[in-house]
Write a protein that holds these residues in place. Structure first.
Motif, mmCIF file in Angstrom:
data_model
loop_
_atom_site.group_PDB
_atom_site.id
_atom_site.type_symbol
_atom_site.label_atom_id
_atom_site.label_comp_id
_atom_site.label_asym_id
_atom_site.label_seq_id
_atom_site.Cartn_x
_atom_site.Cartn_y
_atom_site.Cartn_z
ATOM 1 N N ILE A 215 -46.213 20.672 21.888
ATOM 2 C CA ILE A 215 -45.416 21.759 22.453
ATOM 3 C C ILE A 215 -44.660 22.454 21.330
ATOM 4 C CG2 ILE A 215 -45.120 20.568 24.663
ATOM 5 C CD1 ILE A 215 -42.223 19.957 23.767
ATOM 6 N N LYS A 216 -44.082 23.604 21.649
ATOM 7 C CA LYS A 216 -43.284 24.334 20.662
ATOM 8 C C LYS A 216 -42.111 25.006 21.360
ATOM 9 C CE LYS A 216 -46.571 28.165 21.097
ATOM 10 N NZ LYS A 216 -47.584 28.981 20.392
ATOM 11 N N GLU A 217 -41.056 25.209 20.602
ATOM 12 C CA GLU A 217 -39.892 25.912 21.129
ATOM 13 C C GLU A 217 -40.068 27.402 20.844
ATOM 14 O OE1 GLU A 217 -35.001 25.911 20.711
ATOM 15 O OE2 GLU A 217 -36.190 24.249 19.898
ATOM 16 N N VAL A 218 -39.833 28.237 21.842
ATOM 17 C CA VAL A 218 -40.004 29.679 21.691
ATOM 18 C C VAL A 218 -38.716 30.398 22.082
ATOM 19 C CG1 VAL A 218 -42.490 29.637 22.075
ATOM 20 C CG2 VAL A 218 -40.957 29.857 24.030
ATOM 21 N N VAL A 219 -38.573 31.614 21.580
ATOM 22 C CA VAL A 219 -37.380 32.415 21.867
ATOM 23 C C VAL A 219 -37.619 33.260 23.109
ATOM 24 C CG1 VAL A 219 -35.858 34.233 21.023
ATOM 25 C CG2 VAL A 219 -36.722 32.508 19.446
ATOM 26 N N ASN A 220 -36.669 33.216 24.009
ATOM 27 C CA ASN A 220 -36.697 34.069 25.194
ATOM 28 C C ASN A 220 -35.658 35.165 24.981
ATOM 29 O OD1 ASN A 220 -36.505 35.297 27.678
ATOM 30 N ND2 ASN A 220 -36.390 33.398 28.853
ATOM 31 N N ILE A 221 -36.099 36.410 24.807
ATOM 32 C CA ILE A 221 -35.158 37.477 24.465
ATOM 33 C C ILE A 221 -34.138 37.729 25.568
ATOM 34 C CG2 ILE A 221 -36.789 38.648 22.956
ATOM 35 C CD1 ILE A 221 -37.110 40.739 25.224
ATOM 36 N N GLN A 222 -34.466 37.339 26.797
ATOM 37 C CA GLN A 222 -33.526 37.533 27.894
ATOM 38 C C GLN A 222 -32.389 36.513 27.847
ATOM 39 O OE1 GLN A 222 -33.675 40.074 29.820
ATOM 40 N NE2 GLN A 222 -35.716 40.826 29.336
ATOM 41 N N ASN A 223 -32.684 35.334 27.293
ATOM 42 C CA ASN A 223 -31.672 34.271 27.201
ATOM 43 C C ASN A 223 -31.888 33.497 25.904
ATOM 44 O OD1 ASN A 223 -30.298 34.243 30.018
ATOM 45 N ND2 ASN A 223 -32.478 34.288 30.490
ATOM 46 N N LYS A 224 -31.408 34.068 24.806
ATOM 47 C CA LYS A 224 -31.664 33.468 23.499
ATOM 48 C C LYS A 224 -30.986 32.112 23.322
ATOM 49 C CE LYS A 224 -32.430 37.808 21.030
ATOM 50 N NZ LYS A 224 -32.018 38.657 19.890
ATOM 51 N N GLY A 225 -29.936 31.860 24.079
ATOM 52 C CA GLY A 225 -29.222 30.603 23.931
ATOM 53 C C GLY A 225 -29.903 29.431 24.612
ATOM 54 N N ARG A 226 -30.870 29.721 25.456
ATOM 55 C CA ARG A 226 -31.559 28.657 26.183
ATOM 56 C C ARG A 226 -32.740 28.120 25.382
ATOM 57 N NH1 ARG A 226 -32.142 30.900 32.410
ATOM 58 N NH2 ARG A 226 -29.914 30.958 32.922
ATOM 59 N N LYS A 227 -32.934 26.819 25.455
ATOM 60 C CA LYS A 227 -34.083 26.212 24.784
ATOM 61 C C LYS A 227 -35.290 26.314 25.710
ATOM 62 C CE LYS A 227 -31.956 23.160 21.427
ATOM 63 N NZ LYS A 227 -32.027 21.849 20.761
ATOM 64 N N HIS A 228 -36.275 27.067 25.244
ATOM 65 C CA HIS A 228 -37.463 27.353 26.035
ATOM 66 C C HIS A 228 -38.661 26.712 25.345
ATOM 67 C CE1 HIS A 228 -38.144 29.950 29.532
ATOM 68 N NE2 HIS A 228 -39.389 30.057 29.105
ATOM 69 N N TYR A 229 -39.499 26.042 26.122
ATOM 70 C CA TYR A 229 -40.633 25.325 25.535
ATOM 71 C C TYR A 229 -41.950 25.772 26.156
ATOM 72 C CZ TYR A 229 -37.096 22.245 23.546
ATOM 73 O OH TYR A 229 -36.018 21.752 22.847
ATOM 74 N N MET A 230 -43.006 25.644 25.343
ATOM 75 C CA MET A 230 -44.332 26.071 25.763
ATOM 76 C C MET A 230 -45.378 25.160 25.122
ATOM 77 S SD MET A 230 -45.908 29.850 25.077
ATOM 78 C CE MET A 230 -44.595 30.533 26.080
ATOM 79 N N ALA A 231 -46.489 24.973 25.801
ATOM 80 C CA ALA A 231 -47.571 24.169 25.235
ATOM 81 C C ALA A 231 -48.106 24.855 23.982
ATOM 82 C CB ALA A 231 -48.686 23.988 26.260
ATOM 83 N N ALA A 232 -48.498 24.065 23.001
ATOM 84 C CA ALA A 232 -48.895 24.589 21.691
ATOM 85 C C ALA A 232 -50.070 25.557 21.762
ATOM 86 C CB ALA A 232 -49.233 23.430 20.758
ATOM 87 N N GLU A 233 -50.938 25.397 22.764
ATOM 88 C CA GLU A 233 -52.139 26.237 22.819
ATOM 89 C C GLU A 233 -51.884 27.633 23.382
ATOM 90 O OE1 GLU A 233 -52.659 23.253 26.342
ATOM 91 O OE2 GLU A 233 -51.749 23.298 24.342
ATOM 92 N N PHE A 234 -50.675 27.887 23.879
ATOM 93 C CA PHE A 234 -50.365 29.195 24.453
ATOM 94 C C PHE A 234 -49.557 30.058 23.482
ATOM 95 C CE2 PHE A 234 -50.893 26.548 28.278
ATOM 96 C CZ PHE A 234 -51.799 27.326 28.985
#
Length: 238
Positions: free
Chosen positions: A69-88
């Motif tokens: 998995i990887k942590e990604v930035v959500n521009i709507q809520n930059k303070g939140r930790k958002h995660y996504m599977a590595a293949e996406f």
């Protein structure tokens, strides 16, 4: 205890196959994968799995260490930790699209494109979005890959800023190469009588030409309450 009894005892201690599936790491990985290119917020993981904060944190760290998995930035809520599977790859709703780099609006890139578009329109007096794109591509004006849609968004933002004017081709004079009725752009200083009907700027609500319309929401970062173009349009109509 005989050797056979010891063997039976060890077999009993081995985890059942289903136990591995229910391990926190597997539960979280399956959940994250199910969210595709939208990913999921850490707090939502806890709510959907009923796992505690320490367990979720430990499992996420382990999954990241295995590059699952990887942590990604959500521009709507930059303070939140958002995660996504590595293949996406993150969706435009998360990243803001081509105009954002690592969650931040790439103002330098936008300004370079604006200046390039302005110079091209000044050169040809009038140009379509496709024409501007073709000229940029053929002459390698921009060192990075761009799309016609990006050029169109830039031109629309320039219309809202009164840097260029959106007009429709009359098929005559300077428009002779452009089919009648085709939307095109010219500098604000180049407008004169009989030089094409103006269709942009205050001729219609600015939302129709806004490149960020898909991200606009009542209580979002981009919203009508804070939009200067929308307010100017309202003031203009008073």
């Amino acid at each position: 205890m005989s050797r056979s009894q010891e063997t039976l005892s060890l077999k009993r201690k081995r985890p059942e196959p289903n136990t591995l599936v229910l391990m926190p790491e597997n539960v979280l990985l399956n959940l994250i994968k199910s969210k595709g290119d939208m990913g999921i917020w850490k707090a939502d993981m806890k709510r959907e799995t009923n796992l505690s904060e320490p367990v979720v944190t430990k499992a996420l760290k382990a999954l990241q260490g295995r590059n699952l998995i990887k942590e990604v930035v959500n521009i709507q809520n930059k303070g939140r930790k958002h995660y996504m599977a590595a293949e996406f790859e993150p969706s435009k709703e998360l990243t803001g699209g081509a105009w954002y780099t690592e969650g931040n609006l790439d103002k330098d890139f936008i300004n370079i494109l604006k200046k390039s578009c302005s110079k091209i329109i000044e050169k040809f007096k009038v140009a379509t979005a496709q024409g501007v794109y073709d000229f940029c591509k053929d002459n390698k004006i921009i060192s990075v890959d761009i799309t016609t849609q990006q050029i169109l968004e830039i031109l629309r933002s320039m219309v809202l800023d009164n840097e260029v004017v959106e007009v429709k081709s009359t098929g005559l004079g300077e428009f002779y190469k452009i089919p009648m009725g085709t939307v095109c752009y010219r500098t604000t200083s180049g407008m004169g009588l009989g030089q094409g009907p103006k269709v942009g700027a205050m001729a219609s609500i600015p939302c129709g030409a806004c490149p960020r319309i898909n991200q606009c929401m009542p209580d979002g970062i981009i919203c009508p309450k804070t939009c200067k173009y929308y307010q100017e349009w309202l003031d203009f109509g008073i």
